[in-house]
Design a protein around this motif. Structure first.
Motif, PDB file in Angstrom:
ATOM      1  N   GLY A 123       0.788  -1.333   0.057  1.00  0.00           N
ATOM      2  CA  GLY A 123       0.041   0.026   0.174  1.00  0.00           C
ATOM      3  C   GLY A 123       0.801   1.165   0.110  1.00  0.00           C
ATOM      4  O   GLY A 123       0.422   2.138   0.656  1.00  0.00           O
ATOM      5  N   CYS A 124       2.011   1.288  -0.541  1.00  0.00           N
ATOM      6  CA  CYS A 124       2.804   2.389  -0.526  1.00  0.00           C
ATOM      7  C   CYS A 124       3.009   3.105  -1.893  1.00  0.00           C
ATOM      8  O   CYS A 124       3.999   3.911  -1.986  1.00  0.00           O
ATOM      9  CB  CYS A 124       4.186   1.811  -0.040  1.00  0.00           C
ATOM     10  N   ILE A 125       2.233   2.819  -2.764  1.00  0.00           N
ATOM     11  CA  ILE A 125       2.234   3.296  -4.136  1.00  0.00           C
ATOM     12  C   ILE A 125       0.909   3.746  -4.489  1.00  0.00           C
ATOM     13  O   ILE A 125       0.003   2.985  -4.375  1.00  0.00           O
ATOM     14  CB  ILE A 125       3.137   2.637  -4.974  1.00  0.00           C
ATOM     15  N   LEU A 126       0.700   4.201  -5.594  1.00  0.00           N
ATOM     16  CA  LEU A 126      -0.365   5.057  -6.356  1.00  0.00           C
ATOM     17  C   LEU A 126      -1.418   5.263  -5.207  1.00  0.00           C
ATOM     18  O   LEU A 126      -2.514   5.181  -5.630  1.00  0.00           O
ATOM     19  CB  LEU A 126      -0.892   3.594  -7.019  1.00  0.00           C
ATOM     20  N   THR A 127      -1.190   5.932  -4.347  1.00  0.00           N
ATOM     21  CA  THR A 127      -1.963   6.398  -3.180  1.00  0.00           C
ATOM     22  C   THR A 127      -1.584   8.037  -3.068  1.00  0.00           C
ATOM     23  O   THR A 127      -0.532   8.170  -2.794  1.00  0.00           O
ATOM     24  CB  THR A 127      -1.705   5.643  -1.814  1.00  0.00           C
ATOM     25  N   ASN A 128      -2.687   8.644  -3.162  1.00  0.00           N
ATOM     26  CA  ASN A 128      -2.395  10.231  -3.023  1.00  0.00           C
ATOM     27  C   ASN A 128      -1.668  10.539  -1.545  1.00  0.00           C
ATOM     28  O   ASN A 128      -2.205   9.860  -0.648  1.00  0.00           O
ATOM     29  CB  ASN A 128      -3.764  11.087  -3.002  1.00  0.00           C
ATOM     30  N   ASN A 129      -0.900  11.582  -1.520  1.00  0.00           N
ATOM     31  CA  ASN A 129      -0.221  12.254  -0.553  1.00  0.00           C
ATOM     32  C   ASN A 129       0.660  11.344   0.145  1.00  0.00           C
ATOM     33  O   ASN A 129       1.025  11.263   1.329  1.00  0.00           O
ATOM     34  CB  ASN A 129      -1.392  12.712   0.503  1.00  0.00           C
ATOM     35  N   ILE A 130       1.063  10.120  -0.333  1.00  0.00           N
ATOM     36  CA  ILE A 130       2.123   9.076   0.085  1.00  0.00           C
ATOM     37  C   ILE A 130       3.293   9.841  -0.194  1.00  0.00           C
ATOM     38  O   ILE A 130       3.907  10.180  -1.316  1.00  0.00           O
ATOM     39  CB  ILE A 130       2.115   7.851  -0.515  1.00  0.00           C
ATOM     40  N   LEU A 204       2.075  14.391   7.151  1.00  0.00           N
ATOM     41  CA  LEU A 204       2.425  13.794   6.218  1.00  0.00           C
ATOM     42  C   LEU A 204       2.163  12.134   6.335  1.00  0.00           C
ATOM     43  O   LEU A 204       2.634  11.854   7.422  1.00  0.00           O
ATOM     44  CB  LEU A 204       3.754  13.661   5.735  1.00  0.00           C
ATOM     45  N   GLU A 205       1.630  11.603   5.418  1.00  0.00           N
ATOM     46  CA  GLU A 205       1.432   9.952   5.315  1.00  0.00           C
ATOM     47  C   GLU A 205       2.822   9.541   4.751  1.00  0.00           C
ATOM     48  O   GLU A 205       3.013   9.377   3.650  1.00  0.00           O
ATOM     49  CB  GLU A 205       0.360   9.422   4.665  1.00  0.00           C
ATOM     50  N   ILE A 206       3.602   8.878   5.712  1.00  0.00           N
ATOM     51  CA  ILE A 206       4.787   8.213   5.272  1.00  0.00           C
ATOM     52  C   ILE A 206       4.609   6.823   4.986  1.00  0.00           C
ATOM     53  O   ILE A 206       4.094   6.243   5.667  1.00  0.00           O
ATOM     54  CB  ILE A 206       6.000   8.361   6.393  1.00  0.00           C
ATOM     55  N   GLY A 207       5.057   6.494   3.544  1.00  0.00           N
ATOM     56  CA  GLY A 207       4.633   5.050   3.125  1.00  0.00           C
ATOM     57  C   GLY A 207       5.808   4.541   3.211  1.00  0.00           C
ATOM     58  O   GLY A 207       5.877   3.261   3.503  1.00  0.00           O
ATOM     59  N   MET A 255       2.426   4.101  10.287  1.00  0.00           N
ATOM     60  CA  MET A 255       2.425   3.116   9.664  1.00  0.00           C
ATOM     61  C   MET A 255       1.521   1.961  10.437  1.00  0.00           C
ATOM     62  O   MET A 255       0.683   1.357   9.632  1.00  0.00           O
ATOM     63  CB  MET A 255       3.855   2.347   9.584  1.00  0.00           C
ATOM     64  N   GLU A 256       1.742   1.800  11.524  1.00  0.00           N
ATOM     65  CA  GLU A 256       0.914   0.931  12.488  1.00  0.00           C
ATOM     66  C   GLU A 256      -0.557   1.173  12.266  1.00  0.00           C
ATOM     67  O   GLU A 256      -1.540   0.222  12.149  1.00  0.00           O
ATOM     68  CB  GLU A 256       1.353   0.897  13.703  1.00  0.00           C
ATOM     69  N   GLU A 257      -0.876   2.499  12.333  1.00  0.00           N
ATOM     70  CA  GLU A 257      -2.234   2.766  12.261  1.00  0.00           C
ATOM     71  C   GLU A 257      -3.241   2.628  11.126  1.00  0.00           C
ATOM     72  O   GLU A 257      -4.116   2.231  10.965  1.00  0.00           O
ATOM     73  CB  GLU A 257      -2.149   4.531  12.691  1.00  0.00           C
ATOM     74  N   ARG A 258      -2.094   2.756  10.049  1.00  0.00           N
ATOM     75  CA  ARG A 258      -2.895   2.513   8.524  1.00  0.00           C
ATOM     76  C   ARG A 258      -2.592   1.116   8.187  1.00  0.00           C
ATOM     77  O   ARG A 258      -2.907   0.558   7.199  1.00  0.00           O
ATOM     78  CB  ARG A 258      -1.917   3.315   7.608  1.00  0.00           C
ATOM     79  N   SER A 301       2.993  -9.081  10.785  1.00  0.00           N
ATOM     80  CA  SER A 301       1.555  -9.289  11.084  1.00  0.00           C
ATOM     81  C   SER A 301       0.626  -8.089  11.010  1.00  0.00           C
ATOM     82  O   SER A 301      -0.560  -8.248  10.593  1.00  0.00           O
ATOM     83  CB  SER A 301       1.291 -10.045  12.404  1.00  0.00           C
ATOM     84  N   LYS A 302       1.152  -6.764  11.147  1.00  0.00           N
ATOM     85  CA  LYS A 302       0.376  -5.625  10.859  1.00  0.00           C
ATOM     86  C   LYS A 302       0.548  -4.850   9.671  1.00  0.00           C
ATOM     87  O   LYS A 302       0.236  -3.747   9.473  1.00  0.00           O
ATOM     88  CB  LYS A 302       0.799  -4.552  11.994  1.00  0.00           C
ATOM     89  N   GLY A 303       1.041  -5.650   8.494  1.00  0.00           N
ATOM     90  CA  GLY A 303       1.392  -4.996   7.424  1.00  0.00           C
ATOM     91  C   GLY A 303       2.509  -4.157   6.995  1.00  0.00           C
ATOM     92  O   GLY A 303       2.585  -3.522   6.153  1.00  0.00           O
ATOM     93  N   ILE A 304       3.421  -4.264   7.851  1.00  0.00           N
ATOM     94  CA  ILE A 304       4.587  -3.373   7.830  1.00  0.00           C
ATOM     95  C   ILE A 304       6.061  -4.315   7.617  1.00  0.00           C
ATOM     96  O   ILE A 304       6.075  -5.501   8.217  1.00  0.00           O
ATOM     97  CB  ILE A 304       4.847  -2.718   9.132  1.00  0.00           C
ATOM     98  N   PHE A 305       6.444  -3.938   6.500  1.00  0.00           N
ATOM     99  CA  PHE A 305       7.768  -4.520   6.181  1.00  0.00           C
ATOM    100  C   PHE A 305       8.932  -4.092   6.332  1.00  0.00           C
ATOM    101  O   PHE A 305       9.129  -2.802   6.068  1.00  0.00           O
ATOM    102  CB  PHE A 305       7.831  -4.895   4.446  1.00  0.00           C
ATOM    103  N   VAL A 306       9.874  -4.516   7.143  1.00  0.00           N
ATOM    104  CA  VAL A 306      11.217  -3.931   7.568  1.00  0.00           C
ATOM    105  C   VAL A 306      12.246  -4.650   6.969  1.00  0.00           C
ATOM    106  O   VAL A 306      12.287  -6.050   7.262  1.00  0.00           O
ATOM    107  CB  VAL A 306      11.317  -3.888   9.119  1.00  0.00           C
ATOM    108  N   GLN A 307      13.012  -3.943   6.369  1.00  0.00           N
ATOM    109  CA  GLN A 307      13.938  -4.906   5.562  1.00  0.00           C
ATOM    110  C   GLN A 307      15.583  -4.366   5.895  1.00  0.00           C
ATOM    111  O   GLN A 307      15.830  -3.198   6.274  1.00  0.00           O
ATOM    112  CB  GLN A 307      13.941  -4.646   3.912  1.00  0.00           C
ATOM    113  N   SER A 308      16.198  -5.477   6.512  1.00  0.00           N
ATOM    114  CA  SER A 308      17.852  -5.189   6.479  1.00  0.00           C
ATOM    115  C   SER A 308      18.761  -5.281   5.166  1.00  0.00           C
ATOM    116  O   SER A 308      18.777  -6.306   4.731  1.00  0.00           O
ATOM    117  CB  SER A 308      18.400  -5.992   7.580  1.00  0.00           C
TER     118      SER A 308
END
Length: 391
Positions: A123-130, A204-207, A255-258, A301-308
């Motif tokens: 959900g980090c692209i093609l969304t307004n105000n991201i 700001l909505e940070i994607g 991010m957690e809220e969204r 599990s909350k839809g957040i992807f963290v990459q190292s």
């Protein structure tokens, strides 16, 4: 003996586990009969317990030698397991797979369809105000991430120390990719900057957050001989460690809220393997790697992807490498490759050659890795001191 099938164990942690093979029991029994010595049987048992793929390769090497120098064992019924070409191939197959596995995984990991679908998934692209936020964004890898993500139409918040450089990069991205850009001047060597950053990000909505800012020694040196050691300790911890924690603290609640978002933390190969003469830097990058892995597990599990992201050497100002080569790519080449793994790997070397180098290192005992790293850093140190002496 029945049909023999190989089952490669795949998954996001392949790099940590090594490349293991799940071998059918009947194949192990037959191999044990062929490898007619206690030492060979030990290797087979080690492999069946998934100690390492290397153990299995050693077992097969021993089996080939046993095949070549075999003397008939009166305890085995003649003709039960004939030593012919088929048996030799069965023994050689794991050895071949041992060397081909890293190439297979490299193809698997870097042949994806690309950046856009995986970011849509989160959900980090093609969304307004991201917006995407990139720290250390005026040079090297940070700038490349900012430009590459701007191609997807995302608005950009650039954070770095120099306002002049920020204005220049911001203008370039705005003109080239026709996206909105904002800048926040902040010196990550200080700890009193985060209220300013928080105000700059408010509303700001940070994607996507790219924690890229980093610093290192001027040249490799033993700990007590590092120039201006006390200030170096403070600066390196603030820039490499505190910045990652604080920036994550600022954007993660939204991010957690969204229930969507991506955090990319730029670590280093020196975070995977200790690097003598760069002790502080190596330890700080190990922190980034572990912190990222833990966060990903906590929030996936909350839809957040963290990459190292754990690159080897990249042609950047920080690495003091001017010319890009096959194993030391430009920051643009590296980032294009690394972004293909977003949403697919929570821990990546980002670039196929770096992946192969890390795979080889993972097969070596730790003391050999330390020796190799020490040799490399001593060589860099000697070159720097020689050049500095001339000047």
């Amino acid at each position: 003996m029945g049909r023999i099938h190989w089952d490669l164990i795949l998954g996001p942690s392949d790099m940590e586990r090594g490349y293991l093979l799940a071998v059918p029991p009947q194949f192990l029994v037959s191999a044990a009969l062929l490898l007619d010595s206690p030492l060979h049987l030990f290797f087979v048992a080690s492999s069946s317990c998934c100690v390492t793929h290397l153990a299995w390769a050693l077992a097969c090497c021993a089996g080939v030698l046993s095949h070549l120098f075999h003397q008939e064992d009166p305890g085995i019924e003649p003709g039960f397991l004939p030593y012919g070409s088929i048996d030799f191939l069965l023994l050689a197959a794991p050895m071949i797979s041992f060397f081909l596995c890293p190439i297979f995984f490299a193809y698997k990991d870097f042949s994806h369809i690309g950046l856009r679908p995986t970011l849509i998934q989160f959900g980090c692209i093609l969304t307004n105000n991201i917006f995407k936020v990139v720290t250390g964004s005026t040079d090297g890898i940070g700038k490349a991430y900012a430009e590459e993500l701007a191609k997807c139409g995302m608005k950009v918040v650039l954070i770095s120390r120099s306002q002049d450089k920020l204005n220049q990069v911001s203008s370039e991205i705005r003109e080239k990719f026709k996206v909105e850009t904002r800048t926040i001047a902040a010196d990550f060597g200080s700890v009193d900057i985060y209220d300013t950053i928080k105000r700059g990000l408010e509303g700001l909505e940070i994607g996507i957050l790219v924690n890229n800012v980093g610093t290192s020694y001027e040249y490799p040196e033993s700990f007590l001989n590092v120039s201006d050691l006390d200030n170096t300790i403070k600066k390196l911890i603030n820039v490499n460690i505190v910045s990652v924690c604080k920036m994550t603290r600022l954007v993660l609640p939204g991010m957690e809220e969204r229930s969507k978002g991506v955090i990319l933390n730029i670590s280093s190969i020196s975070g995977m393997y200790p690097v003598p003469l760069l002790a502080l830097y190596s330890a700080s990058k190990a922190f980034v790697d572990y912190f990222s892995q833990c966060l990903h597990e906590e929030y996936k599990s909350k839809g957040i992807f963290v990459q190292s992201v754990l690159p080897y050497l990249v042609a950047t100002k920080l690495a003091k490498i001017r010319k890009a080569t096959l194993d030391k790519p430009s920051s643009e080449t590296f980032v294009k490759s690394a972004l293909k793994t977003v949403g697919l790997q929570s821990r990546t070397n980002g670039y196929v050659i770096h992946f192969l180098l890390a795979s080889i290192m993972s097969l070596l005992p730790s003391w050999i890795c330390l020796k190799i790293m020490m040799t490399i850093t001593k060589s860099i140190q000697a070159c720097y001191l020689k050049k500095n002496k001339k000047n």
